[in-house]
Design an enzyme around this catalytic site. Sequence first.
Site, mmCIF file in Angstrom:
data_model
loop_
_atom_site.group_PDB
_atom_site.id
_atom_site.type_symbol
_atom_site.label_atom_id
_atom_site.label_comp_id
_atom_site.label_asym_id
_atom_site.label_seq_id
_atom_site.Cartn_x
_atom_site.Cartn_y
_atom_site.Cartn_z
ATOM 1 C CD GLU A 30 81.206 11.173 35.455
ATOM 2 O OE1 GLU A 30 81.277 11.905 36.453
ATOM 3 O OE2 GLU A 30 80.674 11.519 34.389
ATOM 4 C CD GLU A 60 76.488 10.168 33.473
ATOM 5 O OE1 GLU A 60 76.700 11.397 33.607
ATOM 6 O OE2 GLU A 60 76.625 9.347 34.394
#
Length: 463
Positions: free
Chosen positions: A178, A378
């Site tokens: 991220e 995720e």
Amino acid sequence: MDGSRAPGGSSSGALPRFPAGFVWGVSTSAYQIEGAVDEDGRGRSVWDAFVERAGRVKDGSDGRVATGHYQRYREDVALIEELGVGAYRFSVAWPRVMPDGGPRVNAAGLDFYDRLVDALCAAGVRPVPTLFHWDTPEAVEAAGGWLERDTASRFAAYADAVAARLGDRVDRWITLNEPAELTLLGYGLGQHAPGRELGFGALPVAHHLLLGHGLAVQALRARGAGGIGIANSHGPTWAASESAADQEAAGLYDLLLNRLFAEPVLLGRYPEEELTAPLLSGTGPVDEDLRIIGEPLDWYGVNYYQPTKVGAPAAEGAGGGDFAGIELPPGLPFAPREIEGYPRTDFGWPVVPAALTELLTGFRDRYGDRLPPVVITENGCSYDGVGDRERIAFLDGHLRALHDAITAGVDVRGYFVWSLLDNFEWAEGYARRFGLVHVDYDTLVRTPKASYYWLRDALRAQR
Ligand code: BGC
């Protein structure tokens, strides 16, 4: 899509069958679970410094002990094995491997990951290391951190050191976790480490992170590694209305949070260059960098939690507001809108499984054959309750939505739950519990939740 499903989620009964070879896994990250921050020569990271600043972590906690995974990793590997997933995504802490950010390598730090990888292989679980999950060495930050172009090269040297040690047993790698969140929260808004509040001045960080990704891909491949991907966070952006102003605001938000991080990697160019290039300026020869950043990947990782609804600011200079717990400053060209009609997690995030299908089919339509096979790196939810019915509904609903995307022709190869364990949820401290396994933070005792057993049984049924 199955219209009979509840808006937030699940329908009862067995999950649909996923394709043969589909990879099931669970995810964690180093600072969130390891603890042992002073052990075996580990250097400090930006998170060690950030948690010491008053008021930065809501419950005043830190990652000094976390879940004690550094000592208890064997017990955690046993939990993963018993769960029946085939893969475990963890992160390697750069400051354990290179306490000063490089070039000195701390063999004792690498030894830990060596033991972990051995234990996973012995349990028949594929290790999937992420090289960077936000814990920049403090020494690197002191030299400018990700605002500095040189950090990308330092990161690649670290990637090389990890590959040299683990590459004989690892065949799936993730470079970054991220980069959008680190850019926005760490350097733009100051809500995560390193706590800089640069607003749009943070955008060179995005470029340097992406360059670090590209250079790390080269370093890994030079070591003979394959199976390389990135874990980018994405979610559909919904415009608040059909009005031109709302559409424009939503388009800008989508550009900054989704396209700015996907397109350099997938297409080798920045979106809307006339808009984004000046924001990335000061970063050096962008064209040459984009060739490195856009090197084709073996797979593309998507972290998905929720969609966002965005509209134009109500008044000139308004904007900002509360985005899923993230406080945005006023003056932004977009404003968050409440998503109504869906259940919420205890974190307040709307539970919208169908948005995962929408996201993936949208990516397929947008990027076509430039999109390599996708892995959900995720997906998960924070609930405090011990009964855990909501987490089961969340996972059930999202897995059905994922299956819908596969049925619609998206090439999805794997799904990793966030997270194996309750853990240190960054600025939220220990208040948010994302684990399939409950952790008692006084005793560090692990207790599998009902969702753990549900997933174990669902995976058995898949076999
Ligand atoms: C991060 C995790 C985090 C999770 C839940 C992701 O943004 O990669 O570290 O715990 O979301 O907030």
